[in-house]
Structure formats: C-alpha cells, structure tokens
Design a protein around this motif. Structure first.
Motif, PDB file in Angstrom:
ATOM      1  N   SER A   1       0.827  -1.213   0.000  1.00 20.37           N
ATOM      2  CA  SER A   1       0.000   0.000   0.000  1.00 20.37           C
ATOM      3  C   SER A   1       0.860   1.260   0.000  1.00 20.37           C
ATOM      4  O   SER A   1       0.476   2.286  -0.578  1.00 20.37           O
ATOM      5  CB  SER A   1      -0.951  -0.004   1.196  1.00 20.37           C
ATOM      6  OG  SER A   1      -0.252  -0.108   2.419  1.00 20.37           O
ATOM      7  N   SER A   2       2.033   1.194   0.626  1.00 21.61           N
ATOM      8  CA  SER A   2       2.947   2.343   0.607  1.00 21.61           C
ATOM      9  C   SER A   2       3.452   2.605  -0.807  1.00 21.61           C
ATOM     10  O   SER A   2       3.512   3.757  -1.261  1.00 21.61           O
ATOM     11  CB  SER A   2       4.135   2.112   1.544  1.00 21.61           C
ATOM     12  OG  SER A   2       3.730   2.058   2.891  1.00 21.61           O
ATOM     13  N   ILE A   3       3.824   1.545  -1.499  1.00 20.91           N
ATOM     14  CA  ILE A   3       4.275   1.690  -2.884  1.00 20.91           C
ATOM     15  C   ILE A   3       3.156   2.259  -3.751  1.00 20.91           C
ATOM     16  O   ILE A   3       3.376   3.146  -4.586  1.00 20.91           O
ATOM     17  CB  ILE A   3       4.761   0.339  -3.433  1.00 20.91           C
ATOM     18  CG1 ILE A   3       6.033  -0.100  -2.704  1.00 20.91           C
ATOM     19  CG2 ILE A   3       5.005   0.415  -4.932  1.00 20.91           C
ATOM     20  CD1 ILE A   3       6.484  -1.508  -3.044  1.00 20.91           C
ATOM     21  N   ALA A   4       1.933   1.765  -3.540  1.00 21.53           N
ATOM     22  CA  ALA A   4       0.791   2.262  -4.309  1.00 21.53           C
ATOM     23  C   ALA A   4       0.532   3.737  -4.026  1.00 21.53           C
ATOM     24  O   ALA A   4       0.233   4.522  -4.944  1.00 21.53           O
ATOM     25  CB  ALA A   4      -0.450   1.432  -3.989  1.00 21.53           C
ATOM     26  N   THR A   5       0.655   4.139  -2.756  1.00 17.30           N
ATOM     27  CA  THR A   5       0.467   5.549  -2.400  1.00 17.30           C
ATOM     28  C   THR A   5       1.530   6.411  -3.054  1.00 17.30           C
ATOM     29  O   THR A   5       1.238   7.492  -3.595  1.00 17.30           O
ATOM     30  CB  THR A   5       0.518   5.730  -0.873  1.00 17.30           C
ATOM     31  OG1 THR A   5      -0.418   4.855  -0.251  1.00 17.30           O
ATOM     32  CG2 THR A   5       0.191   7.169  -0.486  1.00 17.30           C
TER      33      THR A   5
END
Length: 241
Positions: A91-95
């Motif tokens: 989710s961090s990479i997606a953000t």
C-alpha cells in the motif's frame, strides 16, 4: 552491562534478530510515510489539509485495529505478522505511485489510509510472536524491551529518513522507498520454530471478534488495574501526538 548483553543476545539471535530487524523497518515506514503525506498535504492546502490528511488516515486505522488484533489470536502469528508487513509495503508503494502520477488527492488519501490501517495488522502479532521464539524468560523480557526501544527510535529515525529523501526526491519517493523496504522485510518475517507455538490455543468457534471486543471493554471497565494501564497508554499516545 548485563542488560546490554541481554539486548545484544536478542539482536544477534537468529529468529529474534530477524523479528527485530523487520520490525525496525516497519517502524521507519510508519513514521516516515506519516511525515511524507503530511508534507504533501501541507503543500496542497496548508495546515487545514494536513490536519484532514491525519484525520483520514487515523480514523479508519482506529476502527480496523480491534479486528486486525483479532487475527493474531486466531491464525499463525508469524504469518499474520508477515502479511501485515506485506500489506504495509504494497500500500505504501501504491500511495507513492499515486503521488508521483499526480493522482487526485482523494486517491492518495485513501491509499494512505490503507497503509495506516495495514500497520495495525502485524503490530499486535508481535506480542504473541516473541514468546513463541524466545528461548528463555530473560530473552523474552529483553525482546519486549527492544521492541519498545525500536518504537521510540522510530519516532525520530523515521522522520529523519523521510527528511533525507525529501531533500533529494519527492513525497512519493519516500512512500515508494520505504514501502519497498517493508515489502522486502515481509519475505523474511516467517520464523522457523515449533509451529504449535505459533498457533493460538483457542479455537475459531469459541468466540467471535465482536464478543472479544465486548469482553475487552467489560474487563477494562471492571478491572481497575487494566483501566489504569489503558489510561496511561492513551495519555502517552495523546502526549506523543
């Protein structure tokens, strides 16, 4: 000196050291991404939007935390811990990708809320994971102390790492770099020990998640000792905020 030796024995223990290393990465990501999205929001709309960003992240995380904590009481704890790390990393990479692609703010905040909520999945599993891999009570005590030290260090080191990345890159890069590190950490979070120690003793059919939440509230309300500890924890978090 004896305490330092105990802490060192935990850090260099094959299984405990792996847990501590992955937890340190998680702590850096938690605080570093918090700074990054706050800076991103502040640049967009000043203090008001920065406050909104914090609200949007924290409220879902607070609501999901009791459900996420339930997972560590029902499934293999190292798997829950690893899944939690993977969710945070992904989710961090997606953000970060959404920030770099200049996606709408609602998309960035929604993904940031997923990251903040995912942190609540793996963190509670640590409490049950350490007793399963510690060789003796001394190492267990030292391990718990080291977890607290990592938490405290993360409050400073996470923002420091974010600041260093912001000096040469963007807020999206902070999310992407820290997310990739956490995703990598999730691949080594599974520990090799007696699987019976990693599995909760209760059966799935004994209590539902809502029953356990109600039981926890009832215990806190009727037990002055538990209420005092929870009150101090709430005060500590309030002061930190």
């Amino acid at each position: 000196m004896r305490r330092l030796r105990l802490l060192g024995s935990v850090a260099f223990d094959r299984r405990l050291g792996r847990i501590m290393a992955t937890y340190a990465v998680s702590a850096l990501t938690e605080m570093g991404t918090w700074v990054a999205i706050t800076v991103w929001a502040f640049q967009r709309g000043g203090v008001a939007e920065a406050g909104l960003a914090g609200f949007v992240q924290l409220v879902p995380a607070a609501l999901i935390a009791p459900l996420a904590g339930y997972a560590g009481d029902r499934f293999r704890r190292d798997v829950v811990y690893a899944v939690g790390l993977a969710l945070v990393g992904g989710s961090s990479i997606a953000t970060g990708a959404a920030m770099i692609a200049e996606a709408p703010a609602v998309v960035v905040y929604a993904l940031g809320a997923v990251t903040a909520s995912a942190i609540t999945v793996g963190r509670p599993a640590i409490g049950g994971l350490l007793p399963a891999v510690a060789e003796n009570p001394e190492k267990l005590t030292a391990g718990n102390a080291l977890v607290e030290m990592i938490d405290n260090a993360g409050m400073f080191a996470g923002p420091a790492v974010a600041a260093a990345l912001l000096a040469v890159a963007s807020e999206g890069a902070v999310f992407a770099v820290l997310g990739a590190a956490t995703l990598l950490a999730s691949t080594v979070a599974i520990v090799r020990t007696d699987q019976a120690l990693l599995r909760p003793t209760g059966g799935l059919e004994e209590l539902g998640v809502l029953d356990e939440i109600r039981g926890g509230i009832k215990t806190a309300a009727s037990d002055s000792g538990v209420a005092t500890v929870l009150g101090l924890m709430i005060l500590l978090v309030f002061v930190a905020g």
